[in-house]
Design a protein around this motif. Sequence first.
Motif, PDB file in Angstrom:
ATOM      1  N   VAL A 121       0.829  -1.207   0.000  1.00 11.17           N
ATOM      2  CA  VAL A 121       0.000   0.000   0.000  1.00 11.17           C
ATOM      3  C   VAL A 121       0.864   1.258   0.000  1.00 11.17           C
ATOM      4  O   VAL A 121       0.633   2.197  -0.759  1.00 11.17           O
ATOM      5  N   GLU A 122       1.892   1.268   0.855  1.00  8.85           N
ATOM      6  CA  GLU A 122       2.676   2.485   1.057  1.00  8.85           C
ATOM      7  C   GLU A 122       3.522   2.857  -0.149  1.00  8.85           C
ATOM      8  O   GLU A 122       3.733   4.045  -0.411  1.00  8.85           O
ATOM      9  N   ALA A 123       4.023   1.876  -0.884  1.00 10.57           N
ATOM     10  CA  ALA A 123       4.919   2.193  -2.000  1.00 10.57           C
ATOM     11  C   ALA A 123       4.213   3.022  -3.066  1.00 10.57           C
ATOM     12  O   ALA A 123       4.775   3.996  -3.578  1.00 10.57           O
ATOM     13  N   LYS A 144     -10.771  13.424  -8.849  1.00 12.00           N
ATOM     14  CA  LYS A 144     -11.073  11.996  -8.777  1.00 12.00           C
ATOM     15  C   LYS A 144      -9.923  11.198  -9.382  1.00 12.00           C
ATOM     16  O   LYS A 144      -9.278  11.635 -10.337  1.00 12.00           O
ATOM     17  N   MET A 145      -9.678  10.020  -8.828  1.00  7.87           N
ATOM     18  CA  MET A 145      -8.619   9.170  -9.346  1.00  7.87           C
ATOM     19  C   MET A 145      -9.163   7.760  -9.562  1.00  7.87           C
ATOM     20  O   MET A 145     -10.064   7.312  -8.861  1.00  7.87           O
ATOM     21  N   ILE A 146      -8.598   7.109 -10.559  1.00  9.66           N
ATOM     22  CA  ILE A 146      -9.095   5.784 -10.922  1.00  9.66           C
ATOM     23  C   ILE A 146      -7.931   4.822 -11.060  1.00  9.66           C
ATOM     24  O   ILE A 146      -6.849   5.192 -11.526  1.00  9.66           O
ATOM     25  N   PHE A 147      -8.156   3.594 -10.613  1.00 10.96           N
ATOM     26  CA  PHE A 147      -7.182   2.529 -10.879  1.00 10.96           C
ATOM     27  C   PHE A 147      -7.940   1.365 -11.495  1.00 10.96           C
ATOM     28  O   PHE A 147      -8.845   0.816 -10.870  1.00 10.96           O
ATOM     29  N   HIS A 171      -9.015  -2.783  -0.512  1.00  4.74           N
ATOM     30  CA  HIS A 171      -9.546  -2.724   0.850  1.00  4.74           C
ATOM     31  C   HIS A 171      -8.715  -1.811   1.746  1.00  4.74           C
ATOM     32  O   HIS A 171      -9.113  -1.558   2.892  1.00  4.74           O
ATOM     33  N   TYR A 172      -7.590  -1.328   1.242  1.00  2.00           N
ATOM     34  CA  TYR A 172      -6.684  -0.525   2.065  1.00  2.00           C
ATOM     35  C   TYR A 172      -6.574   0.929   1.604  1.00  2.00           C
ATOM     36  O   TYR A 172      -5.654   1.620   1.988  1.00  2.00           O
ATOM     37  N   VAL A 173      -7.503   1.371   0.778  1.00  2.00           N
ATOM     38  CA  VAL A 173      -7.477   2.772   0.346  1.00  2.00           C
ATOM     39  C   VAL A 173      -7.712   3.653   1.569  1.00  2.00           C
ATOM     40  O   VAL A 173      -8.697   3.458   2.295  1.00  2.00           O
ATOM     41  N   PRO A 174      -6.806   4.624   1.847  1.00  2.00           N
ATOM     42  CA  PRO A 174      -6.983   5.485   3.023  1.00  2.00           C
ATOM     43  C   PRO A 174      -8.324   6.220   2.991  1.00  2.00           C
ATOM     44  O   PRO A 174      -8.838   6.550   1.918  1.00  2.00           O
ATOM     45  N   LEU A 177      -8.919   9.281   0.917  1.00  2.00           N
ATOM     46  CA  LEU A 177      -9.008   9.151  -0.549  1.00  2.00           C
ATOM     47  C   LEU A 177     -10.283   8.444  -1.005  1.00  2.00           C
ATOM     48  O   LEU A 177     -10.562   8.406  -2.204  1.00  2.00           O
ATOM     49  N   GLN A 178     -11.047   7.890  -0.061  1.00  2.00           N
ATOM     50  CA  GLN A 178     -12.208   7.090  -0.446  1.00  2.00           C
ATOM     51  C   GLN A 178     -13.185   7.871  -1.324  1.00  2.00           C
ATOM     52  O   GLN A 178     -13.712   7.348  -2.303  1.00  2.00           O
ATOM     53  N   LYS A 179     -13.443   9.133  -0.959  1.00  2.00           N
ATOM     54  CA  LYS A 179     -14.406   9.935  -1.728  1.00  2.00           C
ATOM     55  C   LYS A 179     -13.870  10.286  -3.114  1.00  2.00           C
ATOM     56  O   LYS A 179     -14.633  10.594  -4.017  1.00  2.00           O
ATOM     57  N   ASN A 180     -12.554  10.273  -3.255  1.00  2.00           N
ATOM     58  CA  ASN A 180     -11.926  10.657  -4.532  1.00  2.00           C
ATOM     59  C   ASN A 180     -11.787   9.483  -5.486  1.00  2.00           C
ATOM     60  O   ASN A 180     -11.492   9.668  -6.668  1.00  2.00           O
ATOM     61  N   ARG A 181     -11.981   8.285  -4.996  1.00  2.00           N
ATOM     62  CA  ARG A 181     -11.609   7.106  -5.754  1.00  2.00           C
ATOM     63  C   ARG A 181     -12.760   6.575  -6.601  1.00  2.00           C
ATOM     64  O   ARG A 181     -13.892   6.478  -6.148  1.00  2.00           O
ATOM     65  N   LEU A 182     -12.434   6.209  -7.824  1.00  2.00           N
ATOM     66  CA  LEU A 182     -13.363   5.541  -8.731  1.00  2.00           C
ATOM     67  C   LEU A 182     -12.635   4.327  -9.326  1.00  2.00           C
ATOM     68  O   LEU A 182     -11.400   4.282  -9.309  1.00  2.00           O
ATOM     69  N   PRO A 183     -13.319   3.334  -9.874  1.00  2.00           N
ATOM     70  CA  PRO A 183     -14.773   3.221  -9.946  1.00  2.00           C
ATOM     71  C   PRO A 183     -15.381   2.861  -8.604  1.00  2.00           C
ATOM     72  O   PRO A 183     -14.671   2.562  -7.639  1.00  2.00           O
TER      73      PRO A 183
END
Length: 500
Positions: A121-123, A144-147, A171-174, A177-183
């Motif tokens: 996660v940290e890297a 917003k960011m997407i992976f 499952h480890y998204v801080p 950042l949860q509100k910024n993350r998609l999908p």
Amino acid sequence: MISLKSALAKPFARRVYNKIQKWATKPIETQEKVFQELIAQASRTKFGIDHNFKNITSHEDFIQNVPIRDYEALKPYVERVVAGEENILWKGKPIYFAKTSGTTSGSKFIPITKESMPSHVEAARNAILLYINETGKSKFVDGKMIFLQGSPILKEQNGVQLGRLSGIVAHYVPKYLQKNRLPSWKTNCIEDWETKVDAIVEETLPENMTIISGIPSWVQMYFERLQERTGKKVGEVFKNFNLFIFGGVNYEPYRAKFESLIGRQVDSIELYPASEGFFAFQDKQNGRGMLLQLNSGIFYEFIKADEFFNENPNRITIKDVEVGVNYVMIISTNAGLWAYNIGDTVQFTSLNPYRVIVSGRIKHFISAFGEHVIGKEVEQAMEEATKDTNVQISEFTVAPQINTEKELPYHEWFIEFDKEPEDISKLAEDLDQSLQNQNTYYFDLIQGKVLQPLKITKVPREGFQNYMKSVGKLGGQNKIPRLSNDRKIADAIWNMISVK
């Protein structure tokens, strides 16, 4: 106006940069400390007892007691871990198994422990923070960011959660950042890749996308769907998109195509993650190579690729590596992998600090006639041959053609073009010349009339996607090998072309 999140990102990035500098400037001491801690913590495990860990105090002792293994050789231990036994490869039980598709062994179950999970996660986080520290750009953290990744749905195997690495990491998204993350979670759980990409397009279209991340070949598919849907360049659709994060394959063969799809240049960060560990990330925008993660519970050994198949190849540590040499990377980790061959070959671009590029796979090479052509060489040939031209490549792979009756054998390049060259024979000449310049074995075989110059076979649009779909590997973390020493992939693609 600068947001609080954007403002706070800069001092946080500086702190992380300083922390990394502490170990990056003491690389040999850092690796020695990691080595001693790994041996001490695993000395009472089944593997540690079987391999005399209590008497190992040096790398030389380790070499004497722990042979190099790939997954197949380690499998008897892994199977006991999967069956629910404790203290086999690492103390206690793992918290996850990352399930990957193996080439010879079916599915692989790679253990992830509570000690190894943080580095996964940290890297990736640190790669973004070092980018902020270097460039001063932090406004993108408000967008917003997407992976593009696998499903986060996990199953259970004898009390241990099981899934794809990218799904586990989800499952480890801080929280920040949860509100910024998609999908969305719902979209991420869609198994069919094409349906998933269409859903991601619908979800992201109205959003302020600033970071897009994933394996280039599958991000390209997403970009193409966006363009089909809107009739616009991706950079027009997402005006604040300025950072592309990628891993898994070399970006250079895709760069021209991406810039065409986006309509402008964007900064990029390269990552080197794997189920077995997060090994490196790009720490400088203008530097070549990725910073090797020496303080992440991974001890590295290296073997020269051209000596790897010798009976007793020389195993060295970072203190003895050289720039520009092709090495097989061997790892021992706090997830319980010991002298483990992940199959990748790397080259060092810098020893201060230690930076690497991934040069290929030890199994992915062509040496049907002793030419020892590797992935990095065919990618560099493609880059050189298409530079300063309008040619755009969607995908390619290379295989030997041995079954020739009245002509010399040759290397066959299967290429899917987005923009074809005016003279395809000139492209073939340039590719061949670049390979000869890079590889003396190949040069000698061409000049000695053992091989004839390479030939190009055009693959129809979406041909590689259709091939990946036919073998059940469309999307996710799957990727086409750049080259193979047999014609398994080549013949499958040939058959698909012939049917058309």
